[in-house]
Motif scaffolding. Structure first.
Motif, PDB file in Angstrom:
ATOM      1  N   SER A   1       0.845  -1.190   0.000  1.00 12.12           N
ATOM      2  CA  SER A   1       0.000   0.000   0.000  1.00 12.12           C
ATOM      3  C   SER A   1       0.881   1.242   0.000  1.00 12.12           C
ATOM      4  O   SER A   1       2.034   1.202   0.425  1.00 12.12           O
ATOM      5  CB  SER A   1      -0.927   0.020   1.217  1.00 12.12           C
ATOM      6  OG  SER A   1      -0.193   0.280   2.395  1.00 12.12           O
ATOM      7  N   ASP A   2       0.305   2.348  -0.456  1.00 15.46           N
ATOM      8  CA  ASP A   2       1.045   3.610  -0.498  1.00 15.46           C
ATOM      9  C   ASP A   2       0.884   4.377   0.817  1.00 15.46           C
ATOM     10  O   ASP A   2       0.350   3.839   1.792  1.00 15.46           O
ATOM     11  CB  ASP A   2       0.617   4.445  -1.702  1.00 15.46           C
ATOM     12  CG  ASP A   2      -0.843   4.912  -1.642  1.00 15.46           C
ATOM     13  OD1 ASP A   2      -1.500   4.801  -0.577  1.00 15.46           O
ATOM     14  OD2 ASP A   2      -1.326   5.404  -2.685  1.00 15.46           O
TER      15      ASP A   2
ATOM     16  N   VAL B   1       2.052   0.127  10.951  1.00 12.10           N
ATOM     17  CA  VAL B   1       3.384   0.230  10.343  1.00 12.10           C
ATOM     18  C   VAL B   1       3.461   1.497   9.498  1.00 12.10           C
ATOM     19  O   VAL B   1       4.472   2.211   9.521  1.00 12.10           O
ATOM     20  CB  VAL B   1       3.713  -1.036   9.509  1.00 12.10           C
ATOM     21  CG1 VAL B   1       4.996  -0.854   8.722  1.00 12.10           C
ATOM     22  CG2 VAL B   1       3.818  -2.256  10.418  1.00 12.10           C
ATOM     23  N   LEU B   2       2.396   1.817   8.784  1.00 13.89           N
ATOM     24  CA  LEU B   2       2.356   3.040   7.984  1.00 13.89           C
ATOM     25  C   LEU B   2       2.516   4.269   8.884  1.00 13.89           C
ATOM     26  O   LEU B   2       3.281   5.175   8.582  1.00 13.89           O
ATOM     27  CB  LEU B   2       1.047   3.123   7.202  1.00 13.89           C
ATOM     28  CG  LEU B   2       0.821   4.386   6.376  1.00 13.89           C
ATOM     29  CD1 LEU B   2       1.898   4.545   5.308  1.00 13.89           C
ATOM     30  CD2 LEU B   2      -0.555   4.352   5.736  1.00 13.89           C
TER      31      LEU B   2
ATOM     32  N   PRO C   1       7.903  -1.215   6.464  1.00 14.20           N
ATOM     33  CA  PRO C   1       7.726   0.089   5.836  1.00 14.20           C
ATOM     34  C   PRO C   1       8.781   0.297   4.750  1.00 14.20           C
ATOM     35  O   PRO C   1       9.854  -0.296   4.795  1.00 14.20           O
ATOM     36  CB  PRO C   1       7.970   1.065   7.000  1.00 14.20           C
ATOM     37  CG  PRO C   1       8.970   0.354   7.856  1.00 14.20           C
ATOM     38  CD  PRO C   1       8.603  -1.114   7.753  1.00 14.20           C
ATOM     39  N   VAL C   2       8.449   1.137   3.791  1.00 15.58           N
ATOM     40  CA  VAL C   2       9.428   1.626   2.830  1.00 15.58           C
ATOM     41  C   VAL C   2       9.598   3.098   3.166  1.00 15.58           C
ATOM     42  O   VAL C   2       8.658   3.886   3.001  1.00 15.58           O
ATOM     43  CB  VAL C   2       8.950   1.445   1.371  1.00 15.58           C
ATOM     44  CG1 VAL C   2       9.961   2.044   0.402  1.00 15.58           C
ATOM     45  CG2 VAL C   2       8.696  -0.019   1.068  1.00 15.58           C
ATOM     46  N   ASN C   3      10.762   3.431   3.691  1.00 16.51           N
ATOM     47  CA  ASN C   3      11.022   4.794   4.143  1.00 16.51           C
ATOM     48  C   ASN C   3      11.964   5.501   3.181  1.00 16.51           C
ATOM     49  O   ASN C   3      12.990   4.950   2.791  1.00 16.51           O
ATOM     50  CB  ASN C   3      11.635   4.784   5.548  1.00 16.51           C
ATOM     51  CG  ASN C   3      10.684   4.199   6.571  1.00 16.51           C
ATOM     52  OD1 ASN C   3       9.509   4.541   6.597  1.00 16.51           O
ATOM     53  ND2 ASN C   3      11.179   3.314   7.408  1.00 16.51           N
TER      54      ASN C   3
ATOM     55  N   VAL D   1       6.639   5.865   2.846  1.00 14.16           N
ATOM     56  CA  VAL D   1       5.930   6.110   1.588  1.00 14.16           C
ATOM     57  C   VAL D   1       5.128   4.894   1.139  1.00 14.16           C
ATOM     58  O   VAL D   1       4.303   5.002   0.237  1.00 14.16           O
ATOM     59  CB  VAL D   1       6.898   6.549   0.473  1.00 14.16           C
ATOM     60  CG1 VAL D   1       7.554   7.884   0.826  1.00 14.16           C
ATOM     61  CG2 VAL D   1       7.942   5.490   0.195  1.00 14.16           C
ATOM     62  N   ALA D   2       5.383   3.737   1.765  1.00 16.81           N
ATOM     63  CA  ALA D   2       4.661   2.516   1.415  1.00 16.81           C
ATOM     64  C   ALA D   2       4.865   1.493   2.534  1.00 16.81           C
ATOM     65  O   ALA D   2       5.784   1.626   3.342  1.00 16.81           O
ATOM     66  CB  ALA D   2       5.151   1.944   0.089  1.00 16.81           C
ATOM     67  N   VAL D   3       3.991   0.502   2.552  1.00 15.75           N
ATOM     68  CA  VAL D   3       4.108  -0.627   3.479  1.00 15.75           C
ATOM     69  C   VAL D   3       3.826  -1.886   2.678  1.00 15.75           C
ATOM     70  O   VAL D   3       2.919  -1.899   1.841  1.00 15.75           O
ATOM     71  CB  VAL D   3       3.094  -0.524   4.649  1.00 15.75           C
ATOM     72  CG1 VAL D   3       3.123  -1.774   5.505  1.00 15.75           C
ATOM     73  CG2 VAL D   3       3.371   0.714   5.486  1.00 15.75           C
TER      74      VAL D   3
END
Length: 122
Positions: free
Chosen positions: A26-27, A72-73, A103-105, A111-113
């Protein structure tokens, strides 16, 4: 040789669709941007109908669980392997899975999970 963004997307999608774990990404607005073939099979969902929908429009958590994906987001902190139970909103299919979420940090902003999902044997 430099690859185009479209070529890279095709390569990444091909690789992620070969992974046996389900992957749902997800974003930063908690809207689904990717579902791999394994997640479709495990959860019985169609990636095309999920894209762009908010996670809570697809999944219903039981009274004993909450959305770790959203946590997490919001925190940027991964959720280690845990047992999760939820229902697929459209089909009412009850899911009992083992999940990990990351998470994508970028620049200290999530910015995404992405969730990695394994079905529990019945």
């Amino acid at each position: 040789m430099e690859r185009s963004l479209k070529q890279l997307q095709i390569i990444y999608e091909h690789v992620m669709n070969q992974i046996e774990e389900g992957i749902v990404i997800s974003d930063d607005e908690n809207k689904v941007i990717f579902v791999n073939k394994a997640a479709e099979a495990i959860e019985g969902i169609d990636s095309k109908t999920c894209l762009g929908k908010r996670m809570e429009d697809i999944y219903i958590h039981t009274k004993n669980t909450h959305s770790k994906h959203a946590a997490v987001l919001n925190t940027g902190i991964p959720a280690n392997e845990y047992l999760n139970q939820y229902m697929i909103r459209e089909s009412h299919k009850m899911m009992n899975v083992v999940e990990r979420m990351f998470p994508v940090n970028i620049d200290k902003k999530t910015v995404a999970v992405y969730s990695l999902i394994k079905n529990l044997p019945v």
